[in-house]
Design a protein around this motif. Structure first.
Motif, PDB file in Angstrom:
ATOM      1  N   ASP A 219     -83.636  78.319  48.183  1.00  0.00           N
ATOM      2  CA  ASP A 219     -83.927  77.519  46.995  1.00  0.00           C
ATOM      3  C   ASP A 219     -85.425  77.434  46.747  1.00  0.00           C
ATOM      4  O   ASP A 219     -85.885  77.539  45.609  1.00  0.00           O
ATOM      5  CB  ASP A 219     -83.370  76.100  47.154  1.00  0.00           C
ATOM      6  CG  ASP A 219     -81.864  76.069  47.003  1.00  0.00           C
ATOM      7  OD1 ASP A 219     -81.317  77.017  46.418  1.00  0.00           O
ATOM      8  OD2 ASP A 219     -81.254  75.096  47.466  1.00  0.00           O
ATOM      9  N   THR A 220     -86.183  77.208  47.821  1.00  0.00           N
ATOM     10  CA  THR A 220     -87.635  77.153  47.681  1.00  0.00           C
ATOM     11  C   THR A 220     -88.157  78.471  47.134  1.00  0.00           C
ATOM     12  O   THR A 220     -88.984  78.516  46.223  1.00  0.00           O
ATOM     13  CB  THR A 220     -88.285  76.880  49.046  1.00  0.00           C
ATOM     14  OG1 THR A 220     -87.645  75.771  49.655  1.00  0.00           O
ATOM     15  CG2 THR A 220     -89.768  76.609  48.910  1.00  0.00           C
TER      16      THR A 220
ATOM     17  N   ASP B 144     -83.438  88.492  34.286  1.00  0.00           N
ATOM     18  CA  ASP B 144     -84.476  87.598  33.773  1.00  0.00           C
ATOM     19  C   ASP B 144     -85.878  88.183  33.894  1.00  0.00           C
ATOM     20  O   ASP B 144     -86.865  87.495  33.631  1.00  0.00           O
ATOM     21  CB  ASP B 144     -84.417  86.258  34.509  1.00  0.00           C
ATOM     22  CG  ASP B 144     -83.085  85.556  34.280  1.00  0.00           C
ATOM     23  OD1 ASP B 144     -82.420  85.898  33.284  1.00  0.00           O
ATOM     24  OD2 ASP B 144     -82.727  84.685  35.087  1.00  0.00           O
TER      25      ASP B 144
ATOM     26  N   GLY C 213     -91.638  82.813  36.028  1.00  0.00           N
ATOM     27  CA  GLY C 213     -90.759  83.876  35.546  1.00  0.00           C
ATOM     28  C   GLY C 213     -91.154  85.265  35.982  1.00  0.00           C
ATOM     29  O   GLY C 213     -90.511  86.243  35.605  1.00  0.00           O
TER      30      GLY C 213
ATOM     31  N   THR D 288     -74.029  73.372  42.353  1.00  0.00           N
ATOM     32  CA  THR D 288     -75.221  72.567  42.647  1.00  0.00           C
ATOM     33  C   THR D 288     -75.007  71.098  42.281  1.00  0.00           C
ATOM     34  O   THR D 288     -75.526  70.224  42.968  1.00  0.00           O
ATOM     35  CB  THR D 288     -76.451  73.119  41.913  1.00  0.00           C
ATOM     36  OG1 THR D 288     -76.138  73.266  40.544  1.00  0.00           O
ATOM     37  CG2 THR D 288     -76.865  74.439  42.483  1.00  0.00           C
ATOM     38  N   GLN D 289     -74.210  70.829  41.241  1.00  0.00           N
ATOM     39  CA  GLN D 289     -73.961  69.423  40.917  1.00  0.00           C
ATOM     40  C   GLN D 289     -73.224  68.730  42.052  1.00  0.00           C
ATOM     41  O   GLN D 289     -73.533  67.599  42.420  1.00  0.00           O
ATOM     42  CB  GLN D 289     -73.148  69.323  39.628  1.00  0.00           C
ATOM     43  CG  GLN D 289     -74.033  69.431  38.401  1.00  0.00           C
ATOM     44  CD  GLN D 289     -73.238  69.477  37.119  1.00  0.00           C
ATOM     45  OE1 GLN D 289     -72.060  69.116  37.113  1.00  0.00           O
ATOM     46  NE2 GLN D 289     -73.863  69.938  36.048  1.00  0.00           N
TER      47      GLN D 289
ATOM     48  N   PRO E  98     -74.146  80.936  35.085  1.00  0.00           N
ATOM     49  CA  PRO E  98     -74.193  79.498  34.751  1.00  0.00           C
ATOM     50  C   PRO E  98     -73.201  78.666  35.565  1.00  0.00           C
ATOM     51  O   PRO E  98     -73.390  77.463  35.733  1.00  0.00           O
ATOM     52  CB  PRO E  98     -73.808  79.466  33.268  1.00  0.00           C
ATOM     53  CG  PRO E  98     -74.002  80.846  32.775  1.00  0.00           C
ATOM     54  CD  PRO E  98     -73.833  81.764  33.929  1.00  0.00           C
TER      55      PRO E  98
ATOM     56  N   ARG F 285     -89.447  81.942  40.338  1.00  0.00           N
ATOM     57  CA  ARG F 285     -89.024  81.769  38.956  1.00  0.00           C
ATOM     58  C   ARG F 285     -89.939  80.793  38.194  1.00  0.00           C
ATOM     59  O   ARG F 285     -89.768  80.625  36.995  1.00  0.00           O
ATOM     60  CB  ARG F 285     -87.582  81.250  38.906  1.00  0.00           C
ATOM     61  CG  ARG F 285     -86.530  82.325  39.155  1.00  0.00           C
ATOM     62  CD  ARG F 285     -85.150  81.711  39.156  1.00  0.00           C
ATOM     63  NE  ARG F 285     -84.075  82.687  39.185  1.00  0.00           N
ATOM     64  CZ  ARG F 285     -83.631  83.330  38.099  1.00  0.00           C
ATOM     65  NH1 ARG F 285     -84.155  83.076  36.926  1.00  0.00           N
ATOM     66  NH2 ARG F 285     -82.648  84.195  38.206  1.00  0.00           N
ATOM     67  N   SER F 286     -90.876  80.158  38.906  1.00  0.00           N
ATOM     68  CA  SER F 286     -91.656  79.110  38.250  1.00  0.00           C
ATOM     69  C   SER F 286     -92.421  79.660  37.055  1.00  0.00           C
ATOM     70  O   SER F 286     -92.538  78.998  36.035  1.00  0.00           O
ATOM     71  CB  SER F 286     -92.608  78.457  39.249  1.00  0.00           C
ATOM     72  OG  SER F 286     -93.505  79.431  39.751  1.00  0.00           O
TER      73      SER F 286
ATOM     74  N   LEU G 188     -72.905  78.543  38.568  1.00  0.00           N
ATOM     75  CA  LEU G 188     -73.546  78.040  39.782  1.00  0.00           C
ATOM     76  C   LEU G 188     -73.771  76.529  39.685  1.00  0.00           C
ATOM     77  O   LEU G 188     -73.752  75.815  40.682  1.00  0.00           O
ATOM     78  CB  LEU G 188     -74.878  78.771  40.011  1.00  0.00           C
ATOM     79  CG  LEU G 188     -75.666  78.360  41.252  1.00  0.00           C
ATOM     80  CD1 LEU G 188     -74.884  78.704  42.510  1.00  0.00           C
ATOM     81  CD2 LEU G 188     -77.018  79.040  41.289  1.00  0.00           C
ATOM     82  N   ASP G 189     -73.945  76.055  38.450  1.00  0.00           N
ATOM     83  CA  ASP G 189     -74.121  74.615  38.226  1.00  0.00           C
ATOM     84  C   ASP G 189     -72.993  73.791  38.834  1.00  0.00           C
ATOM     85  O   ASP G 189     -73.216  72.683  39.302  1.00  0.00           O
ATOM     86  CB  ASP G 189     -74.166  74.318  36.719  1.00  0.00           C
ATOM     87  CG  ASP G 189     -75.577  74.378  36.193  1.00  0.00           C
ATOM     88  OD1 ASP G 189     -76.477  74.679  37.000  1.00  0.00           O
ATOM     89  OD2 ASP G 189     -75.770  74.147  34.993  1.00  0.00           O
TER      90      ASP G 189
ATOM     91  N   ASP H 138     -78.905  74.423  55.261  1.00  0.00           N
ATOM     92  CA  ASP H 138     -79.326  73.811  53.999  1.00  0.00           C
ATOM     93  C   ASP H 138     -79.229  74.867  52.898  1.00  0.00           C
ATOM     94  O   ASP H 138     -80.233  75.352  52.393  1.00  0.00           O
ATOM     95  CB  ASP H 138     -80.760  73.286  54.146  1.00  0.00           C
ATOM     96  CG  ASP H 138     -81.179  72.458  52.940  1.00  0.00           C
ATOM     97  OD1 ASP H 138     -80.337  72.225  52.059  1.00  0.00           O
ATOM     98  OD2 ASP H 138     -82.345  72.066  52.879  1.00  0.00           O
TER      99      ASP H 138
ATOM    100  N   VAL I 236     -76.571  75.839  49.636  1.00  0.00           N
ATOM    101  CA  VAL I 236     -75.403  75.369  48.887  1.00  0.00           C
ATOM    102  C   VAL I 236     -74.222  76.336  48.980  1.00  0.00           C
ATOM    103  O   VAL I 236     -73.097  75.939  49.290  1.00  0.00           O
ATOM    104  CB  VAL I 236     -75.774  75.040  47.415  1.00  0.00           C
ATOM    105  CG1 VAL I 236     -76.623  76.113  46.795  1.00  0.00           C
ATOM    106  CG2 VAL I 236     -74.546  74.785  46.571  1.00  0.00           C
TER     107      VAL I 236
ATOM    108  N   LEU J 175     -86.581  80.844  45.385  1.00  0.00           N
ATOM    109  CA  LEU J 175     -86.226  81.135  44.000  1.00  0.00           C
ATOM    110  C   LEU J 175     -86.983  80.232  43.041  1.00  0.00           C
ATOM    111  O   LEU J 175     -87.402  80.665  41.970  1.00  0.00           O
ATOM    112  CB  LEU J 175     -84.711  80.987  43.813  1.00  0.00           C
ATOM    113  CG  LEU J 175     -83.898  82.047  44.561  1.00  0.00           C
ATOM    114  CD1 LEU J 175     -82.409  81.746  44.477  1.00  0.00           C
ATOM    115  CD2 LEU J 175     -84.188  83.433  44.007  1.00  0.00           C
ATOM    116  N   THR J 176     -87.161  78.957  43.417  1.00  0.00           N
ATOM    117  CA  THR J 176     -87.910  78.048  42.557  1.00  0.00           C
ATOM    118  C   THR J 176     -89.320  78.574  42.337  1.00  0.00           C
ATOM    119  O   THR J 176     -89.836  78.573  41.227  1.00  0.00           O
ATOM    120  CB  THR J 176     -87.965  76.655  43.188  1.00  0.00           C
ATOM    121  OG1 THR J 176     -86.641  76.207  43.434  1.00  0.00           O
ATOM    122  CG2 THR J 176     -88.657  75.672  42.262  1.00  0.00           C
TER     123      THR J 176
END
Lengths: 415, 296
Positions: A133-134, A164, A143, A407-408, A401, A140-141, A403-404, A237, A239, A136-137
């Motif tokens: 997650d770190t 993307d 792009g 993550t939710q 999409p 992608r920050s 994936l939401d 850790d 998802v 990809l964030t």
């Protein structure tokens, strides 16, 4: 990114990470060193590195090793069909003097960075992330890669990153070592013809336990829901991996996007949460630190735990498990694309790839490297399972999409 | 701060007021550029939505992120944050006050040296110090090793990844922020006042409760604010020293930003947390001021 300096403590952390990379000192070794000699002494060389601008002037432990690939001595082990080492592929474009690499901790050979620097005269800045997650964030920050040249995404993430425009197409003319890949890796479904990514390592996801604390032989995911080990278990850790474990217990697909399935998985995970010590980004340190006896883990991490706890056991759970692979990509915003392609080519060299595996205990996709890998690693069916076992394992798919939906529920679970 | 400020001061000439303004410009400019502007960006993003690829889109701005901020799953995390920050603040003041008092009254010529010692931990990265705590607290760590070798316990006590380790780590981290303002207010206090109280037959305890404590209350309030506000949003300590059972609201925001890649929602949560902290702080300050300062 390379010029951003947002505060002295952050700078120090950056220098620390860089120091660890350049001296091939893992976070675990640093922890051990701190515990032995005290924080001040352990950190002193880092402060020294800080004083010298954080360059490679920091004290180096290893003596210079000549660059690994050379056509002379690799011959013995090489397969006749595909020679492991080729004459240096003197590329037409001149490589840049620097390279920014972004990878997991403890996920590369001990001398790989240094060997690359010695061979090409390119200064490598090697940064770490602790969870996907770190990673990809960050990439992608903006792009286009957050200032890095090369990173190591899971193959699952490749289609989205290509779509993307976060990763660039590879310059395959510079990556002649791609011929070393095993045939099953030459044209993977997630990236046809490896146009944007080169496979790096692959793994299975199961769990490890300490037989000193847990006497019985564990075989399936139910162990991670066992009340008797309350407070001494952890899950990764991650998802998708955590929900996959619940999916296997319920006999569902870890790629499901059905809300009913996901609710059932969440319910099962909520039953598990009170039993857990952590959702860990440090599975190796948590396990060797003694607080965790039983942890969800990737196969190579188990191999690395063995050096501290040689009796540690690993199992690919019988009701199903995830298999996956990581790749090397050049980011679309790379300032040093030539060096980046060279780096990928270098890591596909048979000797380099074998050295990476011998340290990380992760098997690579490199057929030419196989004879050079420590037989206790390549011969272990838990690290290098037979293809019959592998065929039963599941690869995580990119969900877009949807994936939401994961993550939710992941938010709700961790909150 | 002081009640004297309420008295009307005569207006200064315009030139003086203008030249005073010049001195304020750099500070205000700095705050505007590095505090207000980012905050406004966070606020704007919080009204947006994320598109399929996780990018922020402001095509349909609205309050949707705020409307789903009050989800019941987040309540335990928020209560955890409040609890950790509250306990940390109380502990920091309880531990910090005697230290500050001792340095001020008995530090003598070594006061400065002692204050430097209080601040010494800042010379090392907070991250490294937190990792050091992990080494001390883990199951085969230093603390359990000592307890086992002297025979107090047979099985290691799980210190790490618990409420205990989180509160310990936060108290350790924020203690200097409490000691410094406490020291200032204690050091400024006129010792003769305590002497006078003792002359009027107040016991040591009475003198402390009725003289020292009220006079140093501004320092206690400042210490509480400087500890509570960063503690409630602290992410590093609960993340490294905490575990599956110690989720805080900062961790929730991080998960929303990273796993969820939902920056608008994360911004809304972060902004709400800030507003709640500010409102709570001002409310607490008003009550305190009315009780302690307003009466004097």
């Amino acid at each position: 990114m390379s010029t951003d300096h947002d505060g002295s403590s952050l700078d120090l952390e950056r220098i620390l990470v860089r120091y660890l990379a350049e001296n091939r000192l893992t976070r675990r070794q640093l922890l051990r060193r701190i515990s032995i000699v005290g924080a001040t002494a352990a950190v002193a060389p880092i402060i020294a590195a800080c004083a010298t601008g954080g360059a490679s002037a920091a004290p180096s432990i290893s003596t210079p090793v000549p660059a690994a690939p050379s056509s002379s001595d690799a011959g013995a082990a090489a397969e006749t069909a595909s020679p492991t080492a080729t004459p240096e592929p003197t590329p037409q474009p001149t490589p840049e003097g620097e390279l920014y690499v972004y990878n997991w901790t403890q996920y590369i050979g001990d001398t790989t960075v240094k060997d690359f620097q010695d061979k090409y005269g390119i200064k490598v800045t090697y940064d770490f992330f602790d969870t996907a997650d770190t990673q990809l964030t960050k990439i992608r920050s903006d792009g286009k890669g957050g200032g890095y040249d090369v990173t190591y995404p899971a193959s699952t993430d490749i289609p989205g990153l290509v779509r993307d425009g976060v990763v660039a197409a590879l310059d395959l003319s510079m990556i002649s070592n791609a011929k070393n890949l095993g045939t099953e890796w030459a044209n993977p479904g997630y990236d046809p013809n490896n146009a944007h990514s080169m496979p790096y390592m692959w793994w299975t996801t199961g769990f490890v336990w300490d037989p000193d604390k847990i006497k019985e032989d564990l075989t399936d995911w139910t162990a991670l829901w066992d009340e008797r080990y309350k407070g001494h278990m952890s899950m990764l850790d991650d998802v998708r991996e955590v929900f996959a474990a619940a999916a296997f217990r319920l006999g569902l697909s870890p790629n499901t996007t059905s809300d009913t399935d996901l609710d059932a998985m969440l319910q099962l995970l909520e039953q598990q949460k009170p039993l857990l010590r952590t959702y860990t980004a440090n599975d190796i340190a948590d396990f060797t630190g003694g607080q965790v006896w039983l942890t969800h883990a990737w196969s190579g991490d188990w191999g690395q735990m063995l050096s501290d706890k040689p009796k540690t056991k690993y199992v690919i759970p019988e009701s199903g498990a995830v298999r996956g692979s990581d790749t090397m990509v050049v980011l679309s915003g790379a300032q040093h694309p030539v060096a980046a392609n060279l780096w990928i080519d270098f890591n596909l060299d048979a000797k380099v790839s074998a050295a990476n595996t011998n340290v990380t205990y992760y098997m690579g996709p490199n057929a030419a490297a196989l004879p050079l890998i420590d037989p206790t690693i390549s011969g272990d069916p838990r690290i290098n399972p037979a293809s019959a076992t592998l065929d039963k394992l599941v690869e995580l798919l990119e969900l877009g999409p949807d994936l939401d939906k994961y993550t939710q529920r992941w938010n709700a679970l961790k909150a | 701060m002081t009640t004297a400020a309420a008295a009307p001061t005569p207006r200064r000439p315009l030139r003086d007021r203008l030249s005073a303004l010049i001195y304020v410009v750099p500070g205000v400019g700095w705050l505007a550029l590095f505090f207000a502007v980012p905050l406004v960006i966070v606020l704007i993003v919080s009204f947006g939505t994320k598109d399929a690829t996780g990018h922020v889109s402001l095509a349909h701005p609205g309050l949707q992120n705020y409307l789903r901020a009050g989800r019941p799953e987040y309540v335990p995390a928020f209560l955890n944050s409040l609890r950790y920050a509250g306990i940390t603040t109380i502990l920091s003041i309880l531990i910090g006050y005697p230290i500050a008092y001792w340095i001020s009254r008995y530090g003598g010529r070594r006061k400065i040296l002692l204050l430097i010692l209080v601040m010494l931990p800042f010379w090392t990265s907070y991250l490294i110090r937190t990792y050091a705590w992990m080494i001390i607290l883990r199951d085969n760590g230093v603390l359990n090793g000592i307890l086992q070798s002297v025979g107090l316990i047979s099985d290691p006590i799980p210190f790490l990844n618990t409420d205990f380790s989180v509160i310990l780590g936060m108290t350790y981290g924020f203690l200097p922020f409490a000691i410094l303002p406490l020291y200032v207010s204690i050091d400024r206090m006129d010792d003769n006042l305590v002497q006078a109280a003792r002359d009027l037959y107040a016991s040591g305890r009475q003198a402390f409760l009725h003289v020292t404590l009220p006079i140093t209350m501004p320092g206690i309030v400042a210490a509480a604010l400087l500890t509570f506000i960063p503690a409630i949003g602290d992410y590093v300590t609960p993340d490294l020293l905490g575990g599956a059972q110690t989720t805080t609201i900062a961790k929730v925001v991080q998960v929303v930003f990273q796993s969820g890649r939902d920056w608008p929602y994360g911004s809304a949560l972060g902004f709400l947390l800030m507003v709640l902290t500010l409102v709570g702080t001002f409310a607490a300050l008003r009550t305190l001021r009315r009780e302690t300062l307003g009466g004097g």
